[in-house]
Design a protein around this motif. Structure first.
Motif, short mmCIF file in Angstrom:
data_model
loop_
_atom_site.label_atom_id
_atom_site.label_comp_id
_atom_site.label_asym_id
_atom_site.label_seq_id
_atom_site.Cartn_x
_atom_site.Cartn_y
_atom_site.Cartn_z
N THR A 82 0.83 -1.20 -0.04
CA THR A 82 -0.09 -0.12 -0.07
C THR A 82 0.94 1.28 -0.20
OG1 THR A 82 -1.60 -1.29 1.22
CG2 THR A 82 -1.84 1.01 1.14
N ALA A 83 1.79 1.09 0.67
CA ALA A 83 2.65 2.28 0.75
C ALA A 83 3.48 2.51 -0.55
CB ALA A 83 3.91 2.21 1.84
N MET A 84 3.70 1.33 -1.40
CA MET A 84 4.59 1.72 -2.73
C MET A 84 3.50 2.19 -3.71
SD MET A 84 6.56 -1.69 -3.27
CE MET A 84 7.92 -2.27 -1.95
N ILE A 85 2.15 1.69 -3.49
CA ILE A 85 1.07 2.31 -4.34
C ILE A 85 0.90 3.76 -3.98
CG2 ILE A 85 -1.41 1.67 -5.04
CD1 ILE A 85 -0.77 -1.12 -4.57
N PHE B 121 -7.51 1.39 6.62
CA PHE B 121 -8.93 1.27 6.90
C PHE B 121 -9.55 1.11 5.56
CE2 PHE B 121 -7.43 2.42 11.34
CZ PHE B 121 -7.81 1.54 11.99
N LEU B 122 -9.42 2.18 4.50
CA LEU B 122 -10.09 2.06 3.41
C LEU B 122 -9.99 0.91 2.76
CD1 LEU B 122 -9.36 5.80 2.42
CD2 LEU B 122 -11.64 4.94 3.12
N TYR B 123 -8.62 0.20 2.72
CA TYR B 123 -8.31 -0.82 1.91
C TYR B 123 -9.29 -1.94 2.58
CZ TYR B 123 -5.92 -4.80 0.16
OH TYR B 123 -5.41 -6.31 -0.25
N GLY B 124 -9.09 -2.02 3.96
CA GLY B 124 -9.75 -3.13 4.58
C GLY B 124 -11.11 -3.13 4.33
N TRP B 125 -11.88 -1.88 4.56
CA TRP B 125 -13.43 -1.93 4.37
C TRP B 125 -13.52 -2.51 3.04
CZ3 TRP B 125 -13.29 3.62 6.92
CH2 TRP B 125 -13.19 3.29 8.32
N THR B 126 -12.97 -1.92 2.22
CA THR B 126 -13.43 -2.43 0.61
C THR B 126 -13.21 -3.77 0.41
OG1 THR B 126 -12.41 -0.24 -0.13
CG2 THR B 126 -12.68 -2.22 -1.90
N PRO C 16 -12.02 -14.82 -4.29
CA PRO C 16 -12.91 -13.72 -4.86
C PRO C 16 -12.68 -12.55 -4.33
CG PRO C 16 -13.94 -15.10 -2.99
CD PRO C 16 -12.73 -15.74 -3.41
N PHE C 17 -11.51 -12.49 -3.33
CA PHE C 17 -11.23 -11.07 -2.72
C PHE C 17 -10.18 -10.35 -3.67
CE2 PHE C 17 -7.36 -13.28 -1.85
CZ PHE C 17 -7.88 -14.65 -1.50
N VAL C 18 -9.87 -10.89 -4.62
CA VAL C 18 -8.69 -10.30 -5.40
C VAL C 18 -9.11 -9.07 -6.17
CG1 VAL C 18 -7.47 -10.72 -7.86
CG2 VAL C 18 -7.13 -12.32 -6.15
N PHE C 19 -10.71 -9.11 -6.84
CA PHE C 19 -11.24 -8.04 -7.52
C PHE C 19 -11.41 -6.94 -6.22
CE2 PHE C 19 -12.76 -11.25 -10.30
CZ PHE C 19 -12.20 -10.68 -11.34
N PHE C 20 -11.47 -7.35 -5.17
CA PHE C 20 -11.86 -6.30 -3.98
C PHE C 20 -10.43 -5.63 -3.48
CE2 PHE C 20 -15.63 -8.81 -4.16
CZ PHE C 20 -16.56 -7.86 -3.98
N GLN C 21 -9.49 -6.61 -3.69
CA GLN C 21 -8.16 -5.73 -3.26
C GLN C 21 -7.88 -4.79 -4.31
OE1 GLN C 21 -5.68 -9.35 -3.30
NE2 GLN C 21 -5.79 -9.63 -0.93
N ALA D 135 -2.20 -1.00 -8.59
CA ALA D 135 -3.48 -1.74 -7.96
C ALA D 135 -4.07 -2.89 -8.73
CB ALA D 135 -4.19 -0.42 -7.80
N LEU D 136 -3.83 -2.75 -10.09
CA LEU D 136 -4.66 -3.75 -10.86
C LEU D 136 -3.78 -5.09 -10.72
CD1 LEU D 136 -6.70 -4.92 -12.65
CD2 LEU D 136 -5.25 -3.89 -14.45
N PHE D 137 -2.42 -5.12 -11.10
CA PHE D 137 -1.63 -6.26 -11.21
C PHE D 137 -1.11 -6.63 -9.74
CE2 PHE D 137 -1.88 -4.82 -15.49
CZ PHE D 137 -1.93 -6.06 -16.07
N VAL D 138 -0.81 -6.15 -8.74
CA VAL D 138 -0.37 -6.42 -7.58
C VAL D 138 -1.22 -7.58 -7.03
CG1 VAL D 138 0.08 -5.94 -5.03
CG2 VAL D 138 1.13 -4.58 -6.83
N PRO D 139 -2.49 -7.31 -6.91
CA PRO D 139 -3.17 -8.63 -6.18
C PRO D 139 -3.63 -9.92 -7.37
CG PRO D 139 -4.73 -6.80 -6.78
CD PRO D 139 -3.35 -6.27 -7.21
N ILE D 140 -3.24 -9.53 -8.47
CA ILE D 140 -3.24 -10.79 -9.48
C ILE D 140 -2.08 -11.66 -9.33
CG2 ILE D 140 -3.20 -11.37 -11.67
CD1 ILE D 140 -5.25 -8.94 -12.29
N LEU D 141 -0.98 -10.78 -9.31
CA LEU D 141 0.47 -11.79 -9.31
C LEU D 141 0.75 -12.17 -8.11
CD1 LEU D 141 2.50 -9.14 -11.92
CD2 LEU D 141 1.51 -11.43 -12.19
#
Length: 181
Positions: free
Chosen positions: A52-55, A125-130, A86-91, A71-77
Motif C-alpha cells: 500500500t505504501a508503494m502504491i 482502513f479504506l483498503y480493509g473496508w473495501t 473472490p477477494f482479488v477483485f476487491f483488493q 493496484a490492478l496487477f499486484v493482487p493478481i500476481l
C-alpha cells in the motif's frame, strides 16, 4: 456478481488509460515486482506489507495511471503466490480507491508529510473496508460485526503503512524519480 462485473469494467478502463499514457514501463515493472515480493515476504504477519505504501507513493510522485496499474496487477500476481479467491477483485478496488484519493489530495499531501502519513494510516482502513465487501458479498455476514472483527487487522495495516512510508519514501524518491525524470 455485479461487483465482479464492475471491477472488470474498471480494470479495462485502467488498462486503456495506461495504454494511452506515455509512462515508461520499466520503473512500474520494478515497482510491481517489489510490491509482490513485499507482500510475499511479510505474509506471515497479518495485514503488514509494504504494498500500500508503494502504491501510495506511486500515486503521489509518479502518476495516477501508473499507480492504478499497480493496484490492478499486484493482487493478481501476488495471488499467484499467496492464493487466489473472490477477494482479488476487491483488493484491486481497495487499492484503486486509495490511489484515486491520493491523486485527488495530491497538492495537500505533497506539502505535508504528516498529512501523508496520516492518510497512510487511514488507507489501511479504506483498503480493509473495501476488501471486507468480498466477505459480505460471498458469505453474507453482518457488516457491523465484520468491521469490528477486522479493526485490529485494518489498524495493523494502517500502522505498517506509516512505518513503510517513513522507511521507503526517501529511497523511492531517489531511485524511481531519477528514472522517470
Amino acid at each position: 456478481m455485479v461487483t465482479y462485473v464492475l471491477a472488470i469494467l474498471i480494470a479495462i478502463v485502467v488498462l486503456y488509460r495506461f495504454e494511452k499514457s506515455r509512462i515508461p514501463i520499466q520503473p512500474l515493472v520494478q515497482l510491481l515486482a517489489l510490491a509482490v515480493i513485499g507482500r510475499w515476504l511479510f505474509m506471515t504477519i497479518p495485514n503488514v506489507q509494504p504494498t500500500t505504501a508503494m502504491i501510495m507513493l506511486t500515486a503521489l510522485l509518479v502518476s495516477l495511471n501508473g499507480a492504478a496499474i499497480l493496484a490492478l496487477f499486484v493482487p493478481i500476481l501476488s495471488g499467484l503466490l499467496l492464493g487466489m479467491g473472490p477477494f482479488v477483485f476487491f483488493q484491486f478496488l481497495g487499492w484503486l480507491l486509495v490511489v484515486v484519493l491520493v491523486h485527488l489530495f495530491r497538492p495537500i499531501l505533497l506539502r505535508s508529510k504528516t498529512l501523508f502519513l496520516l492518510f497512510g494510516l487511514l488507507s489501511g482502513f479504506l483498503y480493509g473496508w473495501t476488501t471486507n465487501l468480498a466477505f459480505i458479498e460471498v458469505v453474507g455476514t453482518d457488516v457491523v460485526k465484520l468491521l469490528l472483527l477486522s479493526f485490529p487487522f485494518d489498524l495493523a495495516h494502517g500502522i505498517s503503512n506509516v512505518v513503510f512510508l517513513v522507511m521507503i519514501r526517501p529511497l523511492f524518491e531517489r531511485i524511481f524519480l531519477r528514472q522517470l525524470g
